[in-house]
Design a protein around this motif. Structure first.
Motif: not given
Length: 429
Positions: A384-395, A401-405
């Protein structure tokens, strides 16, 4: 003060020059450049005492020669003579005759300088710097028949030599401290690398040993006399499952060493949500999990990346979400967009995680699963990071839990795909 500033200016660049010391020619060339600049600038701003012109040219000359060796020394001596000629100073040939004997002293000192300890290096550098000036001045004034000028005001002359000695001593001290700091940095980096290799090796050994120990035990049980066919099949099934687990562990480790993929294409997040739902459906049904699919809009949501790797990351996160709901539950996969970002969310209503667990998630050797290595999640986050994506985790513990990319919008890609979709619709009409 200006002369002192000019002399110490090469120290700003020395740590960067020292990094290329393994490439000796480049190292010496860069060393020559910075000390030649210091040499020229000190000669351009001299001081006048007792009718004589003084400058601190012998300081960059001595220090550059000591740390660059004889090739740098010869270049610096040549630079000094050429620049003196360009300045229009008199008696150039006599000055050359007066200066060259000091080059013999530099050659003698160079042989053993690097084997000395810091206090002796400072003493040797101060003596060399003083010797260069004394030899050159004494011979030059003797040749022009004005030796009395050199000894006319001994206190003023002695003062310049003392200042020169202090500057050389400070310069050598700073250079040696910079070199020591650089070696310490290298040692720390080397130790960290060895620690990582050791941890990785220990982790591989530990993770592989567990399934292999299980397989060995069941193979021994298969050799038991009067064993029923049902038990043989059961033991065989467990052994195969453990071998498959060992293979998955090895695959995760190998994924860390794979080079970056070259296939970069436009990925439609809407399409990936549908694909992910279909892939996880069987596994979800087996675990009594219901999958809810929610696609944002009719228009494609495009991001740039490797489709295979992206799917690998999403499947890994999706499987982890399913395994976080051992008693069944709901897995929601949805795409969405904001003004400047495209989103994909994977949510579960499983056991949830604490803030400490979230903080450690994605680091090697850490997993919330009993038999996990943490490498799968780490690889997924890396994709995900190599695609310049951001990762946000709410739990929240007990709530899910919710993973948001999130990814920046690929405007060009969206325009191209929209145009292609429009052409297809026109042909179908």
């Amino acid at each position: 003060m200006l002369n002192i500033f000019l002399i110490f200016s090469p120290l700003v660049f020395y740590p960067y020059i020292f990094r290329v010391k393994g490439r000796l020619v480049l190292y010496r060339f860069l060393l020559y450049i910075v000390f030649a600049i210091a040499l020229i600038t000190t000669m351009s701003f001299p001081i006048h005492i007792n009718g004589l012109t003084y400058d601190f040219r012998s300081i960059p000359l001595a220090i550059g020669s000591l740390y660059g060796g004889m090739p740098v020394a010869l270049l610096l001596y040549a630079t000094l003579l050429i620049y003196r000629y360009l300045l229009g100073s008199p008696n150039e040939l006599l000055y050359i005759c007066a200066l060259l004997p000091s080059l013999i002293v530099v050659y003698g000192v160079n042989k053993r300088y690097h084997t000395l300890k810091l206090p002796r290096k400072i003493i040797v550098a101060v003596l060399l710097c003083t010797s260069i000036k004394l030899i050159a001045f004494s011979i030059y004034f003797a040749l022009i028949g004005k030796l009395e000028l050199f000894y006319g005001k001994p206190l003023a002359t002695l003062q310049t030599y003392l200042v020169q000695g202090v500057i050389v001593g400070i310069g050598i001290y700073l250079i040696e401290k910079l070199v020591k700091y650089f070696y310490m940095q290298e040692e720390v980096i080397r130790s960290e690398k060895m620690k990582i290799v050791g941890d990785m090796a220990a982790s591989v050994a530990h993770e592989i040993r567990n399934p292999l120990t299980t397989v060995r035990g069941f193979i021994e049980l298969l050799g038991t006399a009067n064993l029923s066919q049902q038990k043989k099949d059961f033991y065989k099934q467990i052994s195969l499952e453990e071998l498959d687990r060992a293979q998955l562990i090895i695959t995760d480790y190998l994924a860390l060493a794979k080079p970056d993929p070259e296939t970069v294409e436009n990925i439609d997040l809407n399409e990936e949500v549908r694909y992910l739902s279909n892939v996880l459906l069987t596994y979800a049904n087996y675990n009594n999990i219901q999958i809810k699919e929610n696609v944002a809009a009719e228009q494609p949501l495009l991001v740039a990346g490797d489709r295979y790797k992206f799917r690998q990351a999403m499947i890994n996160i999706g499987k982890n979400a399913i395994e976080a709901m051992p008693g069944g539950g709901v897995l929601e996969i949805r795409s969405d967009k904001t003004h400047d970002e495209l989103l994909i969310r994977i949510s579960d209503n499983g056991c949830g995680m604490t803030q400490e667990q979230i903080r450690r998630l994605g680091t090697p050797y850490y997993s919330t699963k009993e038999k996990g290595t943490g490498l799968g999640t780490m690889v997924s986050f890396g994709i995900i990071k190599k695609m310049n994506g951001k990762i946000d985790i709410q739990s929240k513990v007990g709530a899910g839990t919710t993973f948001q990319f999130s990814f920046a919008k690929d405007a060009k890609g969206m325009e191209a795909v929209s145009r292609r979709v429009g052409m297809i619709r026109e042909k179908s009409q």
